[in-house]
Motif scaffolding. Structure first.
Motif, PDB file in Angstrom:
ATOM      1  N   TYR A 174       0.863  -1.184   0.000  1.00  0.00           N
ATOM      2  CA  TYR A 174       0.000   0.000   0.000  1.00  0.00           C
ATOM      3  C   TYR A 174       0.895   1.228   0.000  1.00  0.00           C
ATOM      4  O   TYR A 174       1.807   1.350   0.810  1.00  0.00           O
ATOM      5  CB  TYR A 174      -0.908   0.013   1.225  1.00  0.00           C
ATOM      6  N   TYR A 175       0.635   2.123  -0.946  1.00  0.00           N
ATOM      7  CA  TYR A 175       1.389   3.371  -1.068  1.00  0.00           C
ATOM      8  C   TYR A 175       0.434   4.548  -0.876  1.00  0.00           C
ATOM      9  O   TYR A 175      -0.706   4.501  -1.317  1.00  0.00           O
ATOM     10  CB  TYR A 175       2.026   3.491  -2.458  1.00  0.00           C
ATOM     11  N   ARG A 176       0.947   5.602  -0.237  1.00  0.00           N
ATOM     12  CA  ARG A 176       0.131   6.803  -0.069  1.00  0.00           C
ATOM     13  C   ARG A 176       1.002   8.034  -0.216  1.00  0.00           C
ATOM     14  O   ARG A 176       2.097   8.100   0.336  1.00  0.00           O
ATOM     15  CB  ARG A 176      -0.541   6.847   1.301  1.00  0.00           C
ATOM     16  N   VAL A 177       0.516   8.969  -0.987  1.00  0.00           N
ATOM     17  CA  VAL A 177       1.119  10.296  -1.043  1.00  0.00           C
ATOM     18  C   VAL A 177       0.053  11.277  -0.607  1.00  0.00           C
ATOM     19  O   VAL A 177      -1.143  11.018  -0.723  1.00  0.00           O
ATOM     20  CB  VAL A 177       1.674  10.657  -2.440  1.00  0.00           C
ATOM     21  N   GLN A 204      -2.843   2.140  -4.057  1.00  0.00           N
ATOM     22  CA  GLN A 204      -2.301   3.483  -3.859  1.00  0.00           C
ATOM     23  C   GLN A 204      -3.419   4.487  -3.639  1.00  0.00           C
ATOM     24  O   GLN A 204      -4.425   4.488  -4.346  1.00  0.00           O
ATOM     25  CB  GLN A 204      -1.510   3.857  -5.109  1.00  0.00           C
ATOM     26  N   ASP A 205      -3.237   5.352  -2.645  1.00  0.00           N
ATOM     27  CA  ASP A 205      -4.153   6.463  -2.394  1.00  0.00           C
ATOM     28  C   ASP A 205      -3.376   7.769  -2.486  1.00  0.00           C
ATOM     29  O   ASP A 205      -2.202   7.823  -2.123  1.00  0.00           O
ATOM     30  CB  ASP A 205      -4.758   6.388  -0.985  1.00  0.00           C
ATOM     31  N   ILE A 206      -4.054   8.789  -2.955  1.00  0.00           N
ATOM     32  CA  ILE A 206      -3.514  10.147  -2.920  1.00  0.00           C
ATOM     33  C   ILE A 206      -4.446  10.921  -2.009  1.00  0.00           C
ATOM     34  O   ILE A 206      -5.512  11.371  -2.419  1.00  0.00           O
ATOM     35  CB  ILE A 206      -3.440  10.766  -4.327  1.00  0.00           C
ATOM     36  N   GLU A 207      -4.064  10.986  -0.743  1.00  0.00           N
ATOM     37  CA  GLU A 207      -4.910  11.580   0.294  1.00  0.00           C
ATOM     38  C   GLU A 207      -4.060  12.331   1.301  1.00  0.00           C
ATOM     39  O   GLU A 207      -2.957  11.902   1.619  1.00  0.00           O
ATOM     40  CB  GLU A 207      -5.673  10.494   1.056  1.00  0.00           C
ATOM     41  N   SER A 208      -4.583  13.368   1.834  1.00  0.00           N
ATOM     42  CA  SER A 208      -3.928  14.079   2.920  1.00  0.00           C
ATOM     43  C   SER A 208      -3.907  13.191   4.153  1.00  0.00           C
ATOM     44  O   SER A 208      -4.820  12.403   4.384  1.00  0.00           O
ATOM     45  CB  SER A 208      -4.686  15.367   3.224  1.00  0.00           C
ATOM     46  N   GLY A 209      -2.880  13.337   4.966  1.00  0.00           N
ATOM     47  CA  GLY A 209      -2.797  12.596   6.214  1.00  0.00           C
ATOM     48  C   GLY A 209      -3.908  12.983   7.182  1.00  0.00           C
ATOM     49  O   GLY A 209      -4.222  12.246   8.105  1.00  0.00           O
ATOM     50  N   PRO A 266      -9.877   4.658   0.465  1.00  0.00           N
ATOM     51  CA  PRO A 266     -10.557   3.499  -0.129  1.00  0.00           C
ATOM     52  C   PRO A 266      -9.609   2.405  -0.603  1.00  0.00           C
ATOM     53  O   PRO A 266      -9.914   1.220  -0.493  1.00  0.00           O
ATOM     54  CB  PRO A 266     -11.357   4.093  -1.288  1.00  0.00           C
ATOM     55  N   GLU A 267      -8.452   2.777  -1.126  1.00  0.00           N
ATOM     56  CA  GLU A 267      -7.520   1.765  -1.605  1.00  0.00           C
ATOM     57  C   GLU A 267      -6.897   0.982  -0.451  1.00  0.00           C
ATOM     58  O   GLU A 267      -6.600  -0.207  -0.591  1.00  0.00           O
ATOM     59  CB  GLU A 267      -6.442   2.389  -2.490  1.00  0.00           C
ATOM     60  N   LEU A 268      -6.727   1.624   0.691  1.00  0.00           N
ATOM     61  CA  LEU A 268      -6.231   0.918   1.869  1.00  0.00           C
ATOM     62  C   LEU A 268      -7.252  -0.134   2.299  1.00  0.00           C
ATOM     63  O   LEU A 268      -6.888  -1.269   2.634  1.00  0.00           O
ATOM     64  CB  LEU A 268      -5.945   1.886   3.016  1.00  0.00           C
ATOM     65  N   GLN A 269      -8.521   0.228   2.263  1.00  0.00           N
ATOM     66  CA  GLN A 269      -9.560  -0.735   2.618  1.00  0.00           C
ATOM     67  C   GLN A 269      -9.555  -1.927   1.666  1.00  0.00           C
ATOM     68  O   GLN A 269      -9.681  -3.083   2.091  1.00  0.00           O
ATOM     69  CB  GLN A 269     -10.933  -0.058   2.623  1.00  0.00           C
ATOM     70  N   LEU A 329       1.966  -4.614   3.417  1.00  0.00           N
ATOM     71  CA  LEU A 329       3.294  -4.012   3.460  1.00  0.00           C
ATOM     72  C   LEU A 329       3.170  -2.530   3.136  1.00  0.00           C
ATOM     73  O   LEU A 329       2.677  -2.159   2.076  1.00  0.00           O
ATOM     74  CB  LEU A 329       4.196  -4.720   2.455  1.00  0.00           C
ATOM     75  N   ILE A 330       3.577  -1.693   4.086  1.00  0.00           N
ATOM     76  CA  ILE A 330       3.497  -0.243   3.906  1.00  0.00           C
ATOM     77  C   ILE A 330       4.883   0.331   4.097  1.00  0.00           C
ATOM     78  O   ILE A 330       5.509   0.153   5.153  1.00  0.00           O
ATOM     79  CB  ILE A 330       2.524   0.388   4.919  1.00  0.00           C
ATOM     80  N   ALA A 331       5.382   1.033   3.095  1.00  0.00           N
ATOM     81  CA  ALA A 331       6.698   1.668   3.183  1.00  0.00           C
ATOM     82  C   ALA A 331       6.571   2.970   3.942  1.00  0.00           C
ATOM     83  O   ALA A 331       5.677   3.755   3.711  1.00  0.00           O
ATOM     84  CB  ALA A 331       7.265   1.914   1.786  1.00  0.00           C
TER      85      ALA A 331
END
Length: 76
Positions: free
Chosen positions: A7-10, A45-50, A56-59, A73-75
Motif C-alpha cells: 500500500y502506497y500513499r502520497v 495506492q491512495d492520494i490523500e492528505s494525512g 478506499p484503496e487501503l480498505q 506491506l506499507i513503506a
C-alpha cells in the motif's frame, strides 16, 4: 515464500502526479521483498492528505490481505 500486498500513499495530488514519494516507497518495498524472499501479489495506492481518514484503496488492500492470507506491506 511469504506473500505481500503493498500500500502506497502520497499526501498531495501533485506528488501523486509527479511520482514524488511514490518511487521511494516502491523502491523500499522492492528492497524488502528481495531481502525477505517475498512475492508481491498486488499493490494499492491512495492520494490523500494525512488529515483525512478516507482511504478506499487501503480498505481494498486490507480485504485482499484477508482473502489471500497475505501480509500488508506499507513503506514508511
Amino acid at each position: 515464500m511469504c506473500r505481500y500486498i503493498a500500500y502506497y500513499r502520497v499526501s498531495t495530488q501533485r506528488q501523486g502526479q509527479s511520482g514524488l514519494g511514490l518511487e521511494a516507497q516502491r523502491q523500499a518495498v522492492s528492497s524488502f521483498l528481495l531481502n525477505a524472499n517475498g512475492i508481491l501479489l498486488a499493490d494499492y495506492q491512495d492520494i490523500e492528505s494525512g488529515a483525512h481518514n478516507n482511504r478506499p484503496e487501503l480498505q481494498k488492500a486490507i480485504v485482499h490481505c484477508l482473502a489471500t492470507g497475505a501480509t500488508l506491506l506499507i513503506a514508511k
